[in-house]
Design an enzyme around this catalytic site. Structure first.
Site, mmCIF file in Angstrom:
data_model
loop_
_atom_site.group_PDB
_atom_site.id
_atom_site.type_symbol
_atom_site.label_atom_id
_atom_site.label_comp_id
_atom_site.label_asym_id
_atom_site.label_seq_id
_atom_site.Cartn_x
_atom_site.Cartn_y
_atom_site.Cartn_z
ATOM 1 N N GLU A 331 117.751 48.733 88.132
ATOM 2 C CA GLU A 331 118.866 48.636 89.086
ATOM 3 C C GLU A 331 118.363 48.778 90.525
ATOM 4 O OE1 GLU A 331 121.394 47.474 87.841
ATOM 5 O OE2 GLU A 331 121.026 47.970 85.741
ATOM 6 N N HIS A 340 116.781 38.762 87.628
ATOM 7 C CA HIS A 340 116.429 38.966 86.226
ATOM 8 C C HIS A 340 115.299 38.013 85.845
ATOM 9 C CE1 HIS A 340 120.525 40.854 85.009
ATOM 10 N NE2 HIS A 340 119.616 41.783 85.238
ATOM 11 N N CYS A 387 114.980 50.009 106.370
ATOM 12 C CA CYS A 387 115.008 51.472 106.289
ATOM 13 C C CYS A 387 113.802 52.023 105.538
ATOM 14 C CB CYS A 387 116.293 51.947 105.612
ATOM 15 S SG CYS A 387 116.447 51.463 103.864
ATOM 16 N N ASN A 390 110.690 53.827 107.715
ATOM 17 C CA ASN A 390 110.803 55.124 108.380
ATOM 18 C C ASN A 390 110.272 56.188 107.426
ATOM 19 O OD1 ASN A 390 112.957 54.795 106.584
ATOM 20 N ND2 ASN A 390 114.226 56.275 107.656
ATOM 21 N N VAL A 402 95.496 64.521 98.659
ATOM 22 C CA VAL A 402 94.454 64.223 97.676
ATOM 23 C C VAL A 402 94.097 62.755 97.818
ATOM 24 C CG1 VAL A 402 93.892 64.029 95.234
ATOM 25 C CG2 VAL A 402 95.172 66.007 96.044
#
Length: 484
Positions: A331, A340, A387, A390, A402
């Site tokens: 989703e 799909h 978005c 950021n 690490v």
């Protein structure tokens, strides 16, 4: 420098295989019994952590020795991670639990380049690993005064219902006139790392199904998020769990037999309520509702970063968090813009993440069609990725850095994964430093290890907004100061 701890655990195989047993994952028809024996090699005077940063397991599968390397998933939680539940009178209660010393790991099998692992070490060893193309599960047997574990294949788990389940997203099958390259030929470009700051919400039906046990619910969601993070890291997308909600006093949006109605209402609640108090990029609802038409999940297509539509809903399966993670990854893929898979799409496994029919068999792979769509289209879409740049501050991802975990952290110039997997010529995988002569290793303004020229467009404007331009002195794409 971080002192790396080497932990060797030998799993001694019990002299017989079980025929049938009921585990947390369900009724298992066939399994091997193993006993983890932990041997710790610590430097003199070193203080042992509750959960080590790095662990190594040695054991046998089908009488063949394997070495499993595990590394704590340091990017699982954000620094400002919070959990919210509600009092009986509906009052919001938010806490900030300590998550630095958590017990969730990713890993690989030595000398198996295609191997993966996602393990919880909270109470024994629980999770799955892929070895020579096959997926195995390990889980404590929970016998009195015993450290016995079971190792089994998913095909040996008794299935609740063999009928095919569906994703509720329709009219989104893969179509392309361009020939698809082989999986090994599809390269994810060394662009800037993307970050999805995720909130997972457990609805009231799920809360009730778990008898209000907040610890069990949060553990299930942590395990789901760890698996989800492992799936998306191969796309250079870092899924950070920034918040968890439990609707303990009742549903806060409509949850009905209609997946569409449930999704619409959840999106409205997210825009109206959740976004006003918790910054995040995407929210996923885990629900105890069994939807009509055997629908297991639903999401808006190409909606990432949208205030209302950057959401998805997924049916919870109490005993199978790996399947919940697969379906949530599916989703979330629609939110990013994935179609799909069509009949010709393949991922080298029986099931791929974006298959239209939801398989009971777990998969951590995107198909060749999905990888092609991502590298040629989605990765360049300014509307669904604006978005995702950021990034949380390097200090916002908890625990020390690490080298080799794919996440660029404090003290690193780059991180392209382990040396055997690194395909970035600008980054020295052994040191996580730039190679000689390189100015950068990734970023929207990095091209062939060099900063792009000042004035080069790095992010196309949306609507009446302004384009963003490279500044010639950094790899990132700085925001245009004249943005509205």
């Amino acid at each position: 420098m971080i002192q790396v701890l080497l932990v060797t655990i030998c799993l001694a195989v019990f002299p017989y295989q079980g025929s049938s047993i009921i585990l947390e994952s369900g009724n298992i028809d066939d399994y091997e019994v193993v006993y983890p024996r932990k041997v710790t090699a610590l430097p003199k005077g070193a203080v042992q952590q509750k959960y080590e940063d790095t662990m190594q397991y040695e054991f046998k599968v089908n009488e063949e020795p394997v070495v499993l390397h595990l590394e704590k998933n340091k990017g699982l939680f954000s620094k400002d991670y919070s959990e919210t539940h509600y009092s009986p009178d509906g009052r919001e209660i938010t806490t900030y639990p300590p998550v630095e010393d958590h017990c969730y790991y990713h890993g690989r099998i030595q000398n198996d380049a295609d191997s993966t692992a996602s393990i919880s070490a909270c109470n024994g060893l629980k999770g799955h690993f892929k070895l020579q193309g096959e997926t195995y599960f390990i889980e404590p047997l929970k016998l009195p005064d015993s450290e016995a574990h079971a190792v089994f294949k998913y095909e040996n788990v008794e299935k609740e219902d063999e009928a095919p389940k569906m994703c509720g997203v329709t009219e989104t099958n893969w179509e392309s006139d361009e020939p698809i390259k082989k999986l090994s030929q599809i390269m994810i470009p060394p662009e800037q790392q993307r970050y999805i700051e995720l909130v997972i919400v457990a609805d009231h039906r799920m809360y009730t199904k778990y008898d209000g046990d907040k610890t069990e619910i949060s553990s299930k969601i942590y395990e789901t998020a760890n698996n989800l993070n492992e799936i998306y890291r191969h796309l250079k997308i870092h899924v950070v769990l920034i918040g968890l909600e439990m609707w303990s006093s009742g549903e806060l949006s409509k949850v009905t037999l209609s997946a569409d109605e449930t999704l619409d209402s959840f999106g409205e609640w997210r825009e109206r309520d959740l976004l006003q108090r918790k910054r995040h990029d995407n929210a996923q609802l885990l629900t105890g509702m069994i939807f009509n038409e055997k629908i297991e999940g639903r999401a808006y297509k190409e909606s990432m970063c949208d205030p209302k539509r950057s959401v998805g809903i997924v049916r919870d399966h109490r005993t199978r968090p790996h399947l919940v993670a697969n379906r949530m990854a599916h989703e979330l893929g629609h939110n990013l813009g994935f179609h799909h898979d069509g009949d010709s799409c393949t991922c080298g496994a029986n099931s791929c993440i974006m298959s239209a029919t939801v398989s009971n068999e777990p998969s951590s792979r995107f198909s060749d069609c999905s990888l092609f769509q991502y590298s040629s289209d989605i990765i360049h879409n300014p509307f669904t990725s604006r978005c995702l740049y950021n990034e949380p501050s390097k200090t916002d991802i908890v625990s020390p850095s690490v080298c080799g975990n794919y996440y660029m952290e404090v003290g690193e110039d780059c991180d392209c994964g382990p040396p055997a997997n690194c395909q970035n010529p600008c980054c020295d995988a052994a040191t996580c430093r730039l190679t000689p002569g390189s100015q950068c290793a990734d970023g929207l303004c990095c091209d062939q290890c060099r900063f792009m020229k000042k004035g080069t467009i790095c992010r196309i404007a949306r609507g009446d907004d302004l384009d963003d331009y490279c500044n010639g002195i950094s790899a990132g794409c700085p925001r245009n100061p004249f943005h509205a």
